[in-house]
Structures are given as structure tokens and as C-alpha cells.
Scaffold this active site. Structure first.
Site, PDB file in Angstrom:
ATOM      1  N   GLY A   8      32.182  48.074  43.193  1.00  0.00           N
ATOM      2  CA  GLY A   8      33.215  47.633  44.142  1.00  0.00           C
ATOM      3  C   GLY A   8      34.073  48.802  44.593  1.00  0.00           C
ATOM      4  O   GLY A   8      35.276  48.661  44.779  1.00  0.00           O
ATOM      5  N   GLY A   9      33.437  49.950  44.779  1.00  0.00           N
ATOM      6  CA  GLY A   9      34.190  51.155  45.168  1.00  0.00           C
ATOM      7  C   GLY A   9      34.343  51.308  46.667  1.00  0.00           C
ATOM      8  O   GLY A   9      34.792  52.342  47.147  1.00  0.00           O
ATOM      9  N   VAL A  60      26.673  42.964  41.539  1.00  0.00           N
ATOM     10  CA  VAL A  60      26.742  43.283  40.100  1.00  0.00           C
ATOM     11  C   VAL A  60      26.382  42.097  39.204  1.00  0.00           C
ATOM     12  O   VAL A  60      26.125  42.290  38.016  1.00  0.00           O
ATOM     13  CB  VAL A  60      28.127  43.844  39.692  1.00  0.00           C
ATOM     14  CG1 VAL A  60      28.383  45.201  40.304  1.00  0.00           C
ATOM     15  CG2 VAL A  60      29.253  42.864  40.008  1.00  0.00           C
ATOM     16  N   SER A 138      42.904  42.394  34.141  1.00  0.00           N
ATOM     17  CA  SER A 138      44.129  42.045  34.879  1.00  0.00           C
ATOM     18  C   SER A 138      45.176  41.590  33.872  1.00  0.00           C
ATOM     19  O   SER A 138      44.832  41.035  32.817  1.00  0.00           O
ATOM     20  CB  SER A 138      43.829  40.900  35.853  1.00  0.00           C
ATOM     21  OG  SER A 138      45.041  40.413  36.386  1.00  0.00           O
ATOM     22  N   TYR A 151      39.463  32.974  37.075  1.00  0.00           N
ATOM     23  CA  TYR A 151      39.715  34.424  37.123  1.00  0.00           C
ATOM     24  C   TYR A 151      40.293  34.916  35.787  1.00  0.00           C
ATOM     25  O   TYR A 151      39.843  35.934  35.243  1.00  0.00           O
ATOM     26  CB  TYR A 151      40.681  34.696  38.278  1.00  0.00           C
ATOM     27  CG  TYR A 151      41.024  36.146  38.519  1.00  0.00           C
ATOM     28  CD1 TYR A 151      40.114  37.011  39.135  1.00  0.00           C
ATOM     29  CD2 TYR A 151      42.273  36.661  38.164  1.00  0.00           C
ATOM     30  CE1 TYR A 151      40.439  38.337  39.381  1.00  0.00           C
ATOM     31  CE2 TYR A 151      42.609  37.981  38.406  1.00  0.00           C
ATOM     32  CZ  TYR A 151      41.689  38.818  39.012  1.00  0.00           C
ATOM     33  OH  TYR A 151      42.011  40.138  39.258  1.00  0.00           O
ATOM     34  N   CYS A 152      41.278  34.181  35.263  1.00  0.00           N
ATOM     35  CA  CYS A 152      41.903  34.607  33.991  1.00  0.00           C
ATOM     36  C   CYS A 152      40.888  34.568  32.848  1.00  0.00           C
ATOM     37  O   CYS A 152      40.888  35.444  31.981  1.00  0.00           O
ATOM     38  CB  CYS A 152      43.103  33.724  33.652  1.00  0.00           C
ATOM     39  SG  CYS A 152      44.419  33.855  34.872  1.00  0.00           S
ATOM     40  N   SER A 154      37.690  35.026  33.141  1.00  0.00           N
ATOM     41  CA  SER A 154      36.780  36.177  33.306  1.00  0.00           C
ATOM     42  C   SER A 154      37.454  37.464  32.840  1.00  0.00           C
ATOM     43  O   SER A 154      36.829  38.309  32.192  1.00  0.00           O
ATOM     44  CB  SER A 154      36.324  36.303  34.764  1.00  0.00           C
ATOM     45  OG  SER A 154      37.353  36.781  35.608  1.00  0.00           O
ATOM     46  N   LYS A 155      38.737  37.609  33.152  1.00  0.00           N
ATOM     47  CA  LYS A 155      39.439  38.854  32.813  1.00  0.00           C
ATOM     48  C   LYS A 155      39.766  38.917  31.317  1.00  0.00           C
ATOM     49  O   LYS A 155      39.755  40.000  30.722  1.00  0.00           O
ATOM     50  CB  LYS A 155      40.705  38.996  33.665  1.00  0.00           C
ATOM     51  CG  LYS A 155      40.425  39.175  35.154  1.00  0.00           C
ATOM     52  CD  LYS A 155      39.628  40.447  35.437  1.00  0.00           C
ATOM     53  CE  LYS A 155      39.492  40.763  36.914  1.00  0.00           C
ATOM     54  NZ  LYS A 155      38.709  41.983  37.174  1.00  0.00           N
TER      55      LYS A 155
END
Ligand code: NAP
Length: 241
Positions: A8-9, A60, A138, A151-152, A154-155
Site C-alpha cells: 500500500g505504498g 495482499v 492503529s 477494523y479494530c 484486524s488491527k
């Protein structure tokens, strides 16, 4: 020259991480999922620092894409010594309305993507007895956040993954750390409503939103020899939020 891969660059935080590592003298590979023009711009900026740079389209969360990506980087630049697992997405919503698809896609890209890329990188790092894996998690993976259960999760998963892999490969000269940004101004946060942004700002003691450079500077430190004795850590970069 050491090779750094930033997933994701092409945009946002990942782009600035790539540019910073290019400035520090690393050859650069970035991957993206959809926006090729952005990836091309990142590479053009990196090359201005006199290093080699390439981009690859790779999802990915897809094992075949990841395997092909590592083969291509190895043949063009050499084995990856610095892996920055940065690619990530959000699909926010309250649990009661969150679809299975929105849960799966966020966990697949953020967490499984980190697993697939780390696994693909580790063999060459072991052979070299040297390597750095830097995972972008995160602050909400530590604290939780309403509307972001997928999201949380996953992080938070990335944090457990980081600590485990650090313990597995410390003896091989490989360090594995995570960086936990707070609110950083990118396309990911630009889409939030103004009242939500104002509420976040009130919680930041340093009185400003973070910039991608704030994250890239910490990543550069973790990639460097100066961080040789740091592993299994989660570095929060949040302005004190
Ligand atoms: P962004 O501006 O939305 O950029 C996301 C990047 O990830 C893009 O380069 C995108 O590629 C790539 N990507 C998305 N899905 C992918 C996939 N399946 N395979 C490969 N690449 C993929 O996000 P950002 O704000 O820079 O965030 C970067 C990382 O920091 C993420 O992991 C995010 O969770 C984390 N983070 C951000 C904040 C924040 O406040 N911004 C806070 C905490 C953590 P395309 O251009 O091709 O779409």
C-alpha cells in the site's frame, strides 16, 4: 543496497514511508491494489533520491499475488530486507448492520495480508540472518472504537501477530514491531464527517492531526540499525490521543 517493500505504498502513509526510506538509501518496492497512477508517482519521487524503485499490482490478501510479488522483487532488486505491512482498508458500520463481507474483507486485507507478506519475506530474512518487519496497526486496535469492530479486530490481531513473530525470529536477527498511528490526515480519514474529525481533534493533547511524516519517521527509525535492540513492541504515534 537493502531492499524495502512497503505494501500500500502508492498513497497516504505508505507513500511517505517509501519516500523517506528512499531518502535513507534503501531500494524501494511498493504494491497497490487499484490506483496505478499513484504508484507511478511514488516511484518517480523515490527515484529522485538515486535509488532503484519499482511498483507491483498485488492484492495482499491473495496468496498467489503475494508469492508472485516477492518473486518479482527478488529478480528485479534482490531479497526484501525491510517489510512494511502498511496496506489497509476500513469498512465502518455498527455491529448490528455490519455485513459478513465487510468483516471478512477488512480482516483479509489488514490482518491476513500482513500474515501472507510476512511469511513470504521470512525465509530470505532468515538466510540473511537480518530483517525488519514493521506492521502498521492503529491506536483503535489497542483501545477499540465504535463503528469499527472489523477494523479494530484486524488491527488488534496485527499486534498479537507482531509479538508472536518477534518471539519466533529474534534469534535469527529479525526484529518485528508495530506502529500504532492515531488520527493521520490521509484519504482514509478525509472521508469522515467534520463533526467526527472535530471530536477527535479535541482528544489530541498535541493539538493537531498527525501527518504521514509522523509515522514515516518512526518507521525509518525501526528500519535502521539504531533500532537493533527493539522488537515485539507497539509504538503509539498519536499526539498523545
Ligand atoms: P490510504 O490513504 O487509504 O491508503 C491505503 C493504501 O493501501 C493504498 O496504497 C492502497 O492502494 C493500499 N491497499 C488497499 N487495499 C489493498 C490491497 N488489497 N492490496 C494491496 N494494497 C492495498 O490509507 P492510509 O491512511 O495511508 O493508511 C495506511 C495504513 O495506516 C493502513 O494500514 C491504515 O489502517 C493505517 N492507519 C491509518 C490511520 C489514519 O489515520 N490514516 C490511523 C491508524 C492506522 P490503492 O491506491 O491501489 O487503493
Amino acid at each position: 543496497m537493502s531492499v524495502a517493500l512497503i505494501t500500500g505504498g502508492s498513497r497516504g502513509i505508505g507513500r511517505v514511508i517509501a519516500e523517506n526510506l528512499a531518502k535513507a538509501g534503501y531500494d524501494i518496492a511498493v504494491c497497490f491494489s487499484g490506483n496505478e497512477d499513484a504508484a507511478q508517482e511514488t516511484i518517480t519521487e523515490c527515484k529522485k533520491h538515486g535509488v532503484q524503485a519499482m511498483y507491483i499490482k498485488a492484492n495482499v490478501s491473495n496468496a498467489e499475488d503475494v508469492s508472485n510479488m516477492f518473486d518479482e522483487i527478488k529478480s528485479m532488486l534482490g531479497p526484501v530486507e525491510i517489510l512494511v505491512n502498511n496496506a489497509g482498508i476500513t469498512k465502518d458500520g455498527l455491529l448490528i448492520r455490519m455485513s459478513e463481507e465487510d468483516f471478512d474483507s477488512v480482516v483479509d486485507i489488514n490482518l491476513k495480508g500482513t500474515f501472507l507478506c510476512s511469511k513470504a519475506a521470512i525465509k530470505d530474512m532468515m538466510k540473511a540472518r537480518k530483517g525488519r518487519i514493521i506492521n502498521i496497526t492503529s491506536i483503535v486496535g489497542v483501545e477499540g472504537n465504535p463503528g469499527q469492530a472489523n477494523y479494530c479486530a484486524s488491527k488488534a490481531g496485527i499486534i498479537g501477530f507482531t509479538k508472536s513473530v518477534a518471539k519466533e525470529y529474534g534469534g535469527k536477527g529479525i526484529t518485528v514491531n508495530a506502529v500504532a498511528p492515531g488520527f493521520i490526515q490521509t484519504a482514509m480519514t478525509d472521508k469522515l464527517p467534520e463533526n467526527v474529525k472535530e471530536a477527535y481533534l479535541k482528544q489530541i493533547p498535541l493539538g493537531r492531526f498527525g501527518q504521514p511524516e509522523d509515522i514515516a519517521n518512526v518507521v525509518e527509525f525501526l528500519a535502521s540499525d539504531k533500532a537493533a535492540y527493539v522488537t515485539g513492541q507497539v509504538i503509539e504515534v498519536t499526539g498523545g490521543m
